[in-house]
Design an enzyme around this catalytic site. Structure first.
Site, PDB file in Angstrom:
ATOM      1  N   GLN A  28      -4.617 -15.789 -65.092  1.00 14.13           N
ATOM      2  CA  GLN A  28      -4.032 -16.531 -63.977  1.00 14.13           C
ATOM      3  C   GLN A  28      -2.579 -16.892 -64.228  1.00 14.13           C
ATOM      4  O   GLN A  28      -1.745 -16.789 -63.330  1.00 14.13           O
ATOM      5  CB  GLN A  28      -4.839 -17.803 -63.712  1.00 14.13           C
TER       6      GLN A  28
ATOM      7  N   PRO B 108     -13.588 -19.546 -64.240  1.00 15.05           N
ATOM      8  CA  PRO B 108     -14.149 -18.322 -63.667  1.00 15.05           C
ATOM      9  C   PRO B 108     -14.459 -17.308 -64.761  1.00 15.05           C
ATOM     10  O   PRO B 108     -13.616 -17.060 -65.627  1.00 15.05           O
ATOM     11  CB  PRO B 108     -13.017 -17.817 -62.750  1.00 15.05           C
TER      12      PRO B 108
ATOM     13  N   TYR C 256     -13.782 -20.625 -55.245  1.00  7.33           N
ATOM     14  CA  TYR C 256     -13.045 -20.305 -56.456  1.00  7.33           C
ATOM     15  C   TYR C 256     -11.918 -19.301 -56.228  1.00  7.33           C
ATOM     16  O   TYR C 256     -11.040 -19.162 -57.071  1.00  7.33           O
ATOM     17  CB  TYR C 256     -14.009 -19.810 -57.538  1.00  7.33           C
TER      18      TYR C 256
ATOM     19  N   ASP D 160      -7.740 -21.179 -54.367  1.00  9.29           N
ATOM     20  CA  ASP D 160      -6.487 -21.558 -55.033  1.00  9.29           C
ATOM     21  C   ASP D 160      -5.821 -20.384 -55.734  1.00  9.29           C
ATOM     22  O   ASP D 160      -4.607 -20.387 -55.944  1.00  9.29           O
ATOM     23  CB  ASP D 160      -6.733 -22.693 -56.025  1.00  9.29           C
ATOM     24  N   GLN D 161      -6.614 -19.362 -56.103  1.00  7.32           N
ATOM     25  CA  GLN D 161      -6.031 -18.217 -56.797  1.00  7.32           C
ATOM     26  C   GLN D 161      -5.157 -17.358 -55.878  1.00  7.32           C
ATOM     27  O   GLN D 161      -4.366 -16.541 -56.351  1.00  7.32           O
ATOM     28  CB  GLN D 161      -7.136 -17.364 -57.419  1.00  7.32           C
TER      29      GLN D 161
ATOM     30  N   HIS E 294      -8.310 -28.172 -56.222  1.00 10.82           N
ATOM     31  CA  HIS E 294      -7.441 -27.180 -56.858  1.00 10.82           C
ATOM     32  C   HIS E 294      -6.569 -26.484 -55.809  1.00 10.82           C
ATOM     33  O   HIS E 294      -5.394 -26.195 -56.054  1.00 10.82           O
ATOM     34  CB  HIS E 294      -8.273 -26.121 -57.596  1.00 10.82           C
TER      35      HIS E 294
END
Length: 438
Positions: free
Chosen positions: A120, A147, A318, A321-322, A344
């Site tokens: 990330q 994750p 999940y 935010d990525q 997040h």
């Protein structure tokens, strides 16, 4: 606040004398703030000071996995990192020019810290770099508080390719808490810019694949029990009223895998992926631990997946935010329908806006546009700043250069003796507090 014009170069450039000050206790207040701010600092050439790092955690300050990620970015950008030590609650980073002589980065947390979180922090810099980059990342591949690498491979990678970039990834060895010793191999392929994405239609679930893994001394029957427990939850969910799909039109696949041959120690985990007819991917996962039954692992993963499907977004919690940092850097307007925004995600939006100047809007889905009763969704749009990788305009090599950089613990953690592992725990705080989700 950086404008799109200030983000058009990845080479050395005059930078502000005074670093931007970032409050590391804001909103989610964890390691995600460090990862996003360091990535953007390096790409935009903006010096930063992050204060109050993880101030509200029971163990405040930098843990080994956080520090290793920051050191990795500092190595890529030949930057000056002040305050970079375990337990530090304040760091200052001044990025320099990208190191064009190094093509391979071997990065070792020295603990069971998540290698997915190292991806990330490094991936945005690597895909907008002057050349392909190889990364050998050592640590934990399947941790309770981050994750799993399976999520990176099966969900994040195919969805993120819509931004116009791709990367190769494979698991060299699995590593679990507390031993670590996992290896993730990544190779990136740089691009000139990022495309905006549109993910607004969840669609109908057409398949669910539930894969249960065991390794080491964990008996194979545990995998079957995890899968069976998960299916009971999801079968009940699919029988609920008002959904777009039902058990009759969803292909359900169960796999049990003994991963002992490529794992460092004992472990068990479950990964469930749902695919829709619009190409959306959702996942629920859970990692086994001492004192937790196989059935509890199955229930956790299945309930997670069922909640995300029921929320009505086009991505799961999940993935939310990525995607934010890439949306902020993209050239054009991105639109992503999400379920209730995780903390997040709210944190990512805040700092991406502050550091890039990208404009985000979050709009609740009107009642008359909801497709089923449980839907609680929001449309997240972003007018990206159009970051341009200048090196792409000048022509980039097809292969990584021969130079190498080594970051973090050495030798590889898996080669430590028992006495060395105990000493490493004392020095680096291996039994670091897990961060929920990140």
């Amino acid at each position: 606040m950086a404008s799109s014009s200030s983000s058009s170069s990845t080479s050395a450039a005059p930078v502000p004398a005074t670093p931007i000050c970032i409050d590391g206790s804001t909103l989610e207040g964890g390691g995600q703030i460090l990862r996003n701010s360091f990535s953007l600092s390096a790409l935009l050439g903006i010096p930063i000071t992050v204060q109050k790092i993880r101030a509200n955690r029971s163990t405040p300050g930098l843990r080994p996995q956080h520090l290793t990620g920051l050191e990795m970015i500092a190595a890529m950008y030949q930057g000056a990192l002040k305050g970079g030590h375990i337990n530090s609650t304040e760091v200052t980073f001044r990025p320099g020019p990208f190191d064009e002589g190094k093509g391979t980065y071997t990065v070792n947390t020295g603990t069971a810290g998540s290698v997915s979180l190292l991806v990330q922090v490094s991936l945005p810099c690597a895909i907008l770099s002057p050349h392909p980059i190889k990364m050998v990342l050592m640590g934990g591949t399947n941790a309770k508080a981050a994750p799993p690498v399976d999520y990176l491979i099966e969900v994040f990678k195919p969805i993120s390719s819509r931004f116009g970039f791709n990367f190769d990834v494979n698991v060299g060895r699995r590593g679990f808490y507390p031993r670590g010793g996992g290896i993730l191999n990544v190779q990136t392929h740089p691009v000139e810019h990022l495309d905006p994405i549109t993910l607004v239609d969840r669609g109908r679930v057409v398949s669910i694949t539930s894969t249960a893994y065991v390794a080491g001394r964990v008996p194979p029957t545990v995998a079957q029990r995890m899968n069976d427990a998960a299916k009971k939850i999801l079968w009940k969910y699919l029988a609920g009223p008002g959904l777009l799909e039902s058990r009759d039109n969803v292909e359900y696949i169960q796999n049990e895998v003994d991963a002992s041959s490529d794992s460092n120690g004992d472990g068990t985990w479950l990964m469930i992926v749902a695919k829709t007819d619009t190409g959306c991917l959702f996942a629920g996962s859970s990692v086994g631990e001492r004192g937790v039954s196989a059935e509890e692992v199955g229930h956790e993963a299945a309930n997670q997946l069922a909640k995300d499907l029921g929320d009505g977004g086009a991505v799961d919690e999940y993935l939310q935010d990525q995607l934010i940092l890439f949306m902020a850097l993209a050239r054009g307007k991105s639109s992503v329908k999400m379920g209730p925004l995780a903390l997040h995600t709210q944190t990512s939006i805040h700092f991406a806006s502050v550091m890039t100047g990208a404009k985000f809007e979050v709009t609740p889905t009107p009642p008359d546009q909801k497709k089923f009763p449980s839907e609680t969704s929001f449309m997240v749009t972003c007018e990206g700043v159009g970051y341009t990788n200048r090196h792409a305009l000048e022509g980039m090599p097809a292969a990584p250069p021969p130079g190498e950089a080594h970051v973090g613990a050495a030798p590889p953690f898996s080669k430590y003796t028992k006495a060395q592992r105990e000493e490493n725990r004392k020095k680096t705080g291996q039994d670091e507090e897990p961060e929920k989700g990140k």
